[in-house]
Design an enzyme around this catalytic site. Sequence first.
Site, PDB file in Angstrom:
ATOM      1  CB  CYS A 144       7.941 -10.086  10.116  1.00  0.00           C
ATOM      2  SG  CYS A 144       6.151 -10.088  10.369  1.00  0.00           S
ATOM      3  CB  CYS A 199       4.160  -6.274   7.423  1.00  0.00           C
ATOM      4  SG  CYS A 199       5.361  -7.255   8.317  1.00  0.00           S
ATOM      5  CB  CYS A 206       1.680 -12.352   5.259  1.00  0.00           C
ATOM      6  SG  CYS A 206       3.465 -12.447   5.101  1.00  0.00           S
ATOM      7  CG  ASP A 241       4.528  -9.367   3.803  1.00  0.00           C
ATOM      8  OD1 ASP A 241       3.616  -9.026   3.030  1.00  0.00           O
ATOM      9  OD2 ASP A 241       4.561  -9.037   4.996  1.00  0.00           O
TER      10      ASP A 241
HETATM   11 FE1  FES Z   1       4.280 -11.231   6.613  1.00  0.00          FE
HETATM   12 FE2  FES Z   1       5.222  -9.461   8.250  1.00  0.00          FE
HETATM   13  S1  FES Z   1       3.135  -9.938   7.933  1.00  0.00           S
HETATM   14  S2  FES Z   1       6.324 -10.659   6.863  1.00  0.00           S
END
Ligand code: FES
Length: 130
Positions: free
Chosen positions: A104, A60, A35, A37
């Site tokens: 996450c 997110c 993702c 992040d």
């Molecule tokens: Fe990647 Fe939440 S979508 S940490």
Amino acid sequence: MALYSEKVMEHFRHPRNVGVIEDASGVGEVGNAKCGDIMKMYLKIEDDTVVDAKFETFGCGSAIASSSMATELIIGKPLSDVAKLTNKAVAEALDGLPAYKMHCSVLAEEAIQSALEDYYGKHPEKRPQA
Ligand code: FES
């Protein structure tokens, strides 16, 4: 049922302990390649206890809520407890996360472990003996 618990929404809207600790004892940065992040965790450690924790999360809402909750769970705790904090405990403290958002909370666990490793790297004498 709503997709996200009230606690998740509350920590997302009003995250606790956002920021940087300039003289942190340990800093950990982790990311999720899928993702994209990124989470950075700062720990201030005194007498084998986390006396302060702050985070910066570029990610997110669930990642922000997870980091916020994780800092609340570890501040004031001995390192022996902090080392055992799991992403499951973070998710449970948030009253759950949707299954596809569990990764996450993994970021929060990994960021804390990485900050602890950074600390033990600088203070090998503090590392608990296996
Ligand atoms: Fe990647 Fe939440 S979508 S940490």
